[in-house]
Design an enzyme around this catalytic site. Structure first.
Site, PDB file in Angstrom:
ATOM      1  CG  HIS B 203     102.625 -73.336  -9.731  1.00 32.67           C
ATOM      2  ND1 HIS B 203     101.781 -72.279  -9.831  1.00 32.67           N
ATOM      3  CD2 HIS B 203     102.175 -74.277 -10.584  1.00 32.67           C
ATOM      4  CE1 HIS B 203     100.844 -72.578 -10.705  1.00 32.67           C
ATOM      5  NE2 HIS B 203     101.053 -73.777 -11.181  1.00 32.67           N
ATOM      6  CE  LYS B 207     102.920 -76.847 -13.563  1.00 27.15           C
ATOM      7  NZ  LYS B 207     102.038 -77.907 -13.095  1.00 27.15           N
ATOM      8  CD  GLU B 241      93.543 -72.871 -16.275  1.00 28.94           C
ATOM      9  OE1 GLU B 241      93.109 -73.282 -15.208  1.00 28.94           O
ATOM     10  OE2 GLU B 241      93.821 -71.692 -16.508  1.00 28.94           O
ATOM     11  CG  HIS B 265     102.398 -69.474 -14.360  1.00 26.02           C
ATOM     12  ND1 HIS B 265     103.048 -69.455 -13.166  1.00 26.02           N
ATOM     13  CD2 HIS B 265     101.071 -69.508 -14.067  1.00 26.02           C
ATOM     14  CE1 HIS B 265     102.156 -69.468 -12.177  1.00 26.02           C
ATOM     15  NE2 HIS B 265     100.947 -69.496 -12.704  1.00 26.02           N
TER      16      HIS B 265
END
Lengths: 337, 517
Positions: B203, B207, B241, B265
């Site tokens: 994913h 973006k 994160e 990623h």
């Protein structure tokens, strides 16, 4: 948030007004101790209008447009009720995108001028355009495509045309032949021109275009040799000519115009004929379009006469040449002759 | 008649890509693992938003499947709660939901049982008629990764990979847990689906800012000439994160930061930043260049692993005055877990453009804030005209940095030096910012919205290809092997900090420091 009227409108005063506006928005940030306002500008959008509301609707429309196309908006309202010297007012249009903490603000300048001073606004506008960004000029002025425009009005328009990277006009309700000649002249001068009568055709063109996306389709577009355009008026309008032009330009299909009863003004129907198939796209009510083929397929669509902000949103997404319009325009000129 | 004698297919002359929305064909989406977290938080909110914006066909249906017994109505209600809660940057509209809910169906079933697939087939036949989905089916594997191969083979056995329309399959990460398992999984999938039908989702590639890297590099003339070893000193890619494992302790214990973030990623982001320009902007050319770049990344020898990689694991720490537990104190985590909740790696790309330029990649949990960005640090000017002497020597003059912000505020910033106002020539760094929100008023689609539409349209540009997956495993495999055979003295960083000291030392050895994003 807006400033007091700046009179007479001078670029330095207007720019100072803008600066004050941002300072006062910045004060709010200081009080809150965090960035609350984001200044946004991706282009200059100039609207010239001689409408009776002195630019009220134009101002409303560009404030709507800013959400999709952040810009420095300048509304030039030409009116005989205006003071002898042009006057200006600056304001910020702010909104908070859903779920975001910061407001996004764009600046808007409103200038009121008499028609005789319009031609002299060039230097003011030149100073007010945002540096190095595209300038889009949207003419809502009746003189733009009129044969009756005065020399002063033409000078005023030329000033804006010279500033613009793209000019948007609207030939709705005008003699298409004359409107096309004026647009052709500007295009011949190397200007990028858009006509909202073409933009209004997108809800018709898109479903028609998609029919021929399917490579497995039996009848290719080249096999449709005749195009019939149904129009409610005495003569085809610019919109109807554009549609006929778009469809006939690729393979020079035969074009027929047919007067029909309709549910309002504007294009009523399109019929594409091949030897073994006919596709019809027509208005079946005030808010309904139907497309159907003799091969048995049918679809219905909602149809609404697009608002100016919808049309302009589409046009502002295309800064630069628009090959489909340019090809159709040249053919529409031929058909209008 | 030979192929050469045939007329080329007619190109539709009525296409107008400047104005017409990309046409998304009718289709049914079958989501395996439909009651799971990904479906609730990402997939259904994205599909709802696409439906709301009319960016998908009206002839569309979703068939959710998982073990939980539920009726269509119960599934719809459960998804309504999730969509209204997890919809990003957009309001929830009850009326639109009512229409959308009519496209949702549920088939309870165990993926190990053949009857589950027969039930799905029956439901597909139903929606093909009732929702006119034209026989097109997009399968979405959002289950536990250990079920992927089994599910794909079962789809083949029940002939669900063929039908009246096209069949495609989206496979979530992780794609394998190491190089060998990724290759094995590919083999199993290819028994049922051709590579062109397989959409391996990452994913990050969906973006907007990651896609914008290509526009930024190859649509402008001023950056690309500097985009090489002559001008770039090093590159830092950070994905931090602030949260911990949030109830996913059991899964995360097996995965770790290197597998969970860097193998997929961040290596794809690195490939996008560093790839060569494709000759044509289409799916195969763009993916060829990404794959070529990944193949050019130097594969570490076991003895180099300690020098160029650092694992970390968070211990307890204070964040906003609150004491947070360490990883080993998280639920379902072993008290002596050797899992990397932080990983930092130095990669070198052995090609003409990037030889000698370190690419530092780090990812961690329980960092001071949630941020993902890419920083291209340029070389210092050849002469330090504005360096000032201090007691400890010449003051460091900060180099130019170009930062591509992926989240939370998408945009690009360029840091350069400017003279401070006043007398004397004192310089300080200032920033020039581009922010998506202020240049494009419209809401950016989420990565899943973009990727789901791409799969329905059949555009795999932003999906990873088999050779890309293999290449990215290839570069992390030696690190995984060495780490698996090493006992680390964990925890080695406190929650709420920027990672272990060893990570700073890794950069210090090259004369660099981590940015504070």
């Amino acid at each position: 948030m807006s400033t007091a009227v700046i009179s007479p409108a001078r670029p330095e005063q207007i720019l100072k007004g803008l600066s004050k506006l941002w300072t006062s928005l910045g004060e709010e940030e200081k009080q809150q101790g965090k960035p609350t306002v984001l200044r946004a500008c991706a282009m200059t959008l100039i609207v010239a209008t001689d409408e009776a509301d002195e630019g009220f609707e134009a101002s409303q429309t560009i404030s709507e447009l800013m959400r999709e196309h952040p810009s420095r908006g300048i509304v030039v309202a030409v009116s005989d009720k205006a003071e002898s010297e042009p006057q200006a007012r600056v304001l910020a249009q702010c909104w908070k995108p859903f779920g975001k903490a910061q407001q996004i603000c764009c600046e808007q300048i409103e200038i009121k001028a008499r028609s005789e001073s319009w031609a002299n606004l060039g230097p003011i506008l030149l100073a007010l355009t945002a540096a190095d960004l595209p300038v889009v000029f949207w003419s809502r002025h009746s003189a733009a495509l009129s044969e009756k425009s005065t020399v002063e009005q033409q000078r005023g328009l030329d000033t804006l045309l010279n500033l613009a990277s793209k000019t948007v006009v609207d030939s709705r309700g005008l003699d298409p032949k004359l409107a096309f000649e004026r647009i052709a002249k500007w295009r011949g001068e190397g200007r990028v021109i858009a006509d909202l009568e073409w933009t209004r055709l997108t809800p018709w063109r898109e479903p028609l275009g998609h029919i021929f996306d399917n490579p497995a389709r039996e009848n290719k577009f080249s096999q449709f040799h005749t195009i019939e355009i149904g129009h409610p008026g005495d003569k085809p309008t610019a919109q109807e000519l554009y549609m006929a032009a778009w469809l006939s330009a690729p393979y020079k299909a035969q074009v027929e115009f047919k007067r029909v009863e309709s549910f309002g003004s504007g294009l009523h129907s399109i019929v594409l004929r091949a030897d073994n198939e006919t596709i019809t796209f027509e208005r079946t009510g005030c808010e309904c379009l139907r497309i159907w083929s003799t091969n048995g397929r049918e679809r219905r669509f909602n149809y609404v006469d697009a608002k100016p902000e919808t049309l302009m949103n589409e046009e502002l997404s295309i800064i630069g040449h628009d090959p489909a319009f340019e090809l159709a325009f040249e053919r529409a000129r031929e058909l209008a002759r | 008649m030979s192929v050469l004698d045939q007329a080329p297919p007619e190109i539709n002359p009525l296409q107008d890509p400047l104005r017409f929305a990309r046409r998304v064909p009718p289709c049914a989406i079958v989501i395996f693992g439909a009651s799971g977290d990904l479906s609730r938080r990402k997939l259904l909110p994205s599909l709802y938003r696409l439906f709301y914006e009319r960016r998908i066909s009206q002839n569309f249906a979703v068939i959710g499947s998982s073990r939980t017994p539920m009726s269509d109505e119960q599934f719809r209600e459960k998804m309504r709660e999730s969509v209204s809660k997890f919809l990003e940057d957009a309001p929830f509209d009850e009326d639109v939901w009512k229409s959308f809910a009519q496209t949702l169906f549920y088939v309870p079933g165990d993926m190990n049982k053949p009857e589950s697939y027969e039930d799905i087939r029956k439901k597909l036949d139903e929606v093909e008629k009732s929702h006119q989905t034209a026989g097109n089916v997009l399968f979405y594997l959002s289950t536990q990764p250990s079920y992927y191969a089994e599910a794909v083979l079962a789809l083949g056995e029940h002939h669900l990979n063929k039908g009246n329309g096209w069949r495609r399959i989206i496979i979530e990460k992780p794609f394998g847990h190491d190089l060998a398992s990724a290759q094995k999984l590919n083999e199993e999938i290819h028994k049922v689906f051709a590579e062109s039908e397989v959409y391996r989702i990452d994913h990050y590639l969906g973006k907007e800012t990651v896609q914008n890297i290509l526009a930024f590099r190859f649509g402008n003339s001023m950056f690309e000439p500097l985009w090489n070893r002559r001008y770039v000193d090093h590159v830092q890619i950070t994905a931090a994160e602030s949260i911990g494992v949030e109830g996913r302790g059991a899964y995360y214990q097996e995965a770790g930061a290197l597998r969970d973030m860097i193998q997929n990623h961040l290596s794809q982001v690195m490939a996008t930043v560093a790839m060569e320009p494709p000759s044509v902007f289409d799916a195969e050319n763009v993916r060829d260049e990404r794959a070529k770049l990944l193949r050019a990344v130097r594969v570490m020898k076991p003895e180099d692993v300690p020098k160029y990689s650092v694992p970390g694991q968070y211990g307890p720490g204070y964040v906003a005055g609150q004491l947070l537990p360490g990883f080993r104190e998280e639920p379902s985590v072993s008290p002596d877990a050797q899992t990397d909740t932080y990983a930092a790696v130095t990669f070198f790309i052995d090609n003409w453009r990037w030889a000698g330029v370190p690419f530092y990649i780090r990812s961690g949990k329980r960092m001071p804030k949630r941020v993902t960005d890419i920083a291209i640090q340029f070389k210092a000017p050849p002469l330090g005209l504005f360096q000032q002497e201090t007691k400890t020597g010449p003051r460091e003059v900060r180099p130019n940095i170009l930062v591509v912000r992926i989240q939370p505020e998408e945009g690009i910033s360029l840091r350069f030096l400017s003279k401070s106002p006043g007398s004397g020539m004192r310089v300080r760094p200032v920033s020039m910012d581009f922010n998506y929100g202020s240049s494009f008023g419209e809401r950016s689609p989420t990565a899943y919205e973009t990727l789901l539409v791409d799969a329905m349209v059949g555009d795999p540009t932003l999906y990873t290809r088999q050779d890309m997956v293999n290449a990215s495993w290839q570069i992390v495999q030696p690190i995984l092997d060495v780490w698996a055979n090493t006992k680390f003295d964990f925890p080695n960083y406190a929650a709420g900090t920027w990672g272990p000291k060893a990570s700073d030392e890794m950069l210090a050895r090259q004369g660099h420091v981590w940015r504070i994003p």
